[in-house]
Design a protein around this motif. Sequence first.
Motif, PDB file in Angstrom:
ATOM      1  N   ARG A   1       1.115   4.266  -2.921  1.00 51.04           N
ATOM      2  CA  ARG A   1       0.598   5.589  -2.570  1.00 51.04           C
ATOM      3  C   ARG A   1       1.116   6.679  -3.511  1.00 51.04           C
ATOM      4  O   ARG A   1       2.300   6.811  -3.747  1.00 51.04           O
ATOM      5  CB  ARG A   1       0.964   5.913  -1.124  1.00 51.04           C
ATOM      6  CG  ARG A   1       0.224   7.103  -0.594  1.00 51.04           C
ATOM      7  CD  ARG A   1       0.398   7.276   0.889  1.00 51.04           C
ATOM      8  NE  ARG A   1      -0.271   6.231   1.655  1.00 51.04           N
ATOM      9  CZ  ARG A   1       0.241   5.670   2.745  1.00 51.04           C
ATOM     10  NH1 ARG A   1       1.410   6.023   3.182  1.00 51.04           N
ATOM     11  NH2 ARG A   1      -0.430   4.745   3.390  1.00 51.04           N
TER      12      ARG A   1
ATOM     13  N   GLU B   1      -5.185  -2.654  -6.785  1.00 50.62           N
ATOM     14  CA  GLU B   1      -5.463  -2.038  -5.473  1.00 50.62           C
ATOM     15  C   GLU B   1      -5.992  -3.051  -4.461  1.00 50.62           C
ATOM     16  O   GLU B   1      -5.894  -2.840  -3.259  1.00 50.62           O
ATOM     17  CB  GLU B   1      -6.464  -0.886  -5.637  1.00 50.62           C
ATOM     18  CG  GLU B   1      -5.787   0.360  -6.158  1.00 50.62           C
ATOM     19  CD  GLU B   1      -6.772   1.497  -6.400  1.00 50.62           C
ATOM     20  OE1 GLU B   1      -6.405   2.646  -6.153  1.00 50.62           O
ATOM     21  OE2 GLU B   1      -7.915   1.221  -6.853  1.00 50.62           O
TER      22      GLU B   1
ATOM     23  N   ARG C   1       0.844  -1.206   0.000  1.00 51.32           N
ATOM     24  CA  ARG C   1       0.000   0.000   0.000  1.00 51.32           C
ATOM     25  C   ARG C   1       0.874   1.248   0.000  1.00 51.32           C
ATOM     26  O   ARG C   1       0.632   2.201  -0.742  1.00 51.32           O
ATOM     27  CB  ARG C   1      -0.906   0.032   1.224  1.00 51.32           C
ATOM     28  CG  ARG C   1      -2.120  -0.842   1.082  1.00 51.32           C
ATOM     29  CD  ARG C   1      -3.071  -0.701   2.276  1.00 51.32           C
ATOM     30  NE  ARG C   1      -3.808  -1.936   2.413  1.00 51.32           N
ATOM     31  CZ  ARG C   1      -3.645  -2.824   3.394  1.00 51.32           C
ATOM     32  NH1 ARG C   1      -2.795  -2.592   4.364  1.00 51.32           N
ATOM     33  NH2 ARG C   1      -4.339  -3.941   3.416  1.00 51.32           N
TER      34      ARG C   1
ATOM     35  N   PRO D   1      -3.087  -5.807  -1.837  1.00 48.96           N
ATOM     36  CA  PRO D   1      -2.657  -5.822  -0.425  1.00 48.96           C
ATOM     37  C   PRO D   1      -3.658  -6.542   0.482  1.00 48.96           C
ATOM     38  O   PRO D   1      -3.261  -7.344   1.345  1.00 48.96           O
ATOM     39  CB  PRO D   1      -2.546  -4.338  -0.071  1.00 48.96           C
ATOM     40  CG  PRO D   1      -2.288  -3.652  -1.370  1.00 48.96           C
ATOM     41  CD  PRO D   1      -3.057  -4.433  -2.393  1.00 48.96           C
TER      42      PRO D   1
END
Length: 608
Positions: free
Chosen positions: A267, A437, A263, A440
């Motif tokens: 970012r 996305e 993550r 994770p």
Amino acid sequence: MCGITGYTGSARALPVIMEALHRLEYRGYDSAGVAVEGKDGFFLKKVKGKIDDLDAALDGVEIEGTTGIGHTRWATHGEPSQKNAHPHFSIDRNIMLVHNGIIENHDRLRDRLPEDIEFTSETDTEVLVHLLSENYDGDLTEAVRFTLGEVEGSFAVAVVHRDEPGRIVAARSGSPLIIGCGGEGNYVASDLPALLDFTNEVIFLDEDEIATIDSDSITVQTIDGEERKKSVNSISWDAVQAQKGGYKHFMLKEIAEQPQVLRQSMRGRLDSEAGIVKFPNLELDDSIFKRIEKINLIACGTSYHACMVARYWLEEMTDLHVEVDIGSEYRYRSLNYEADREMLVTVSQSGETADTLAALRKVSRLDVPVLSICNVLGSTMAREADDVLYTHAGPEIGVASTKSFTTQLLVLFLFSYYLGRLRGSFEGDRELLEALEQIPDQVDQQIRDREIYQKIAAEQFKKEDFLFLGRHLNYPVAMEGALKLKEISYIHAEGYPAGEMKHGPIALIDEEIPVVVLGPHSRVYNKMLSNIEEVKARGGIVLGVCMEDDKQGIAEMCDYLMPVPDTEELLTPFLTTPPMQILSYELAVRRGCDVDQPRNLAKSVTVE
Ligand code: F6R
């Protein structure tokens, strides 16, 4: 990832802070610093290097102050150096601040400051301390509350002000922070190991909470100013256990950190709604990425396997010719480079591996553009390449690469996507980014249940040979699985492209050999099914890695099943990798091996 600590109480603060910093060093070790209240303002010491270097710089220093803060850094903005080390301070040196995390809008926040403020570091953090100084009106907690309300990103901070002696204000949003309540005062730290030598009574700060910590009281409120009643927890771990966050080994802790670091690495780099990938800090001119015809990826060991996966992504999403080689081989090849048509990408966790570095230097001399993908900020490769993309995996202590590999995969995937769109060879794919996305969370779900791996380990740990088979994107993952297993369990293991089995390795198969087969849904699914049939026909033991909802045959044929959540074909390596890591880990533990420091290996191979 950095380590924060602070103390206010009746004892001298400096030794307490130094002890705590040593316990936090696993969170970062490129620079460190302390600030302690003194009679005439704060005593401040910062060094580039490890906590031992800070210890050496403090030799003979006697500070009576009983309140202070400390920091050990893992650089994300600005190279490891004394000036970039924390604590950062206001112009008048009345405020000292330590920070863990990333201030995403630091550029915009900087625009709000008076123009004459001169920054002394290259960090995103420094803007915070100047804003705090601007916002301070006699109440540090209020100033922190107001200032953090403007911050985007993830942070944990601890702040002290000269006008409020004996007080630390600490806050968190996205990065951990724990308060310790002890007989000789109160403490704050990023993680438990820093506290357990002093107290085992702790308060866990929750997201968006601010604590005002005095030597005899602690009050907590939210960033919106709402008061919070917090309970004090008694911790039964000892300090050594806690350094590993309660995990038995660093390797296991680092496997478990993968959701968080993936993550972190995503970012600011992908916008799934718009279907685009961006690299805000990439300075190499786009014209280079548009004009080249060939890309060369060079690395060693696990990082080489990440490059092998990336070859399929680059070939799928761009029109580039892709070459992948091992650093130690590449450095001795006679290269026929066409400088304006090619570029080199080196991939390295440490950024120091001698063979990869030699390849980088050899190619740099030919005026070929070089991009480095690495984890350690300010490492030699990061400095010598024309540009760098960081993987943001945080410090990896276990010798076997785990989270480094998956974050390398992530950056390489994003880079392939980015190049494809830039060159017009790939339109972009929102669904693919949306699926990315999800990765994770899927990894998180996947690594929670280790039962099947423990069962395999219990039944197969005496075996001396394993075979790992995969095709296409999962062929390099099979190679990585074999490397993980051999390095930490000392079991001989071979990773093979499954189609090659019939050209030799099939001779190895009998009732004694476990064969790990990577068979997620993909264009080569049926081919993998045939390979499994060939293994079964010769009595081999099949350990299948396939999707949870596999209905087409592989799951049924396996002796053991290591399930992976469903995802897009291109993303399967992210989910077939954790089973490789956990399987190796459980087998090594069962064999009584030193998982974190396997024999004959070093974390960073800086010699040829
Ligand atoms: C295996 C492992 C090594 C490294 C290799 C390259 O688990 O960690 O194979 O991948 O020594 O190291 P870096 O990535 O630092 O260049």
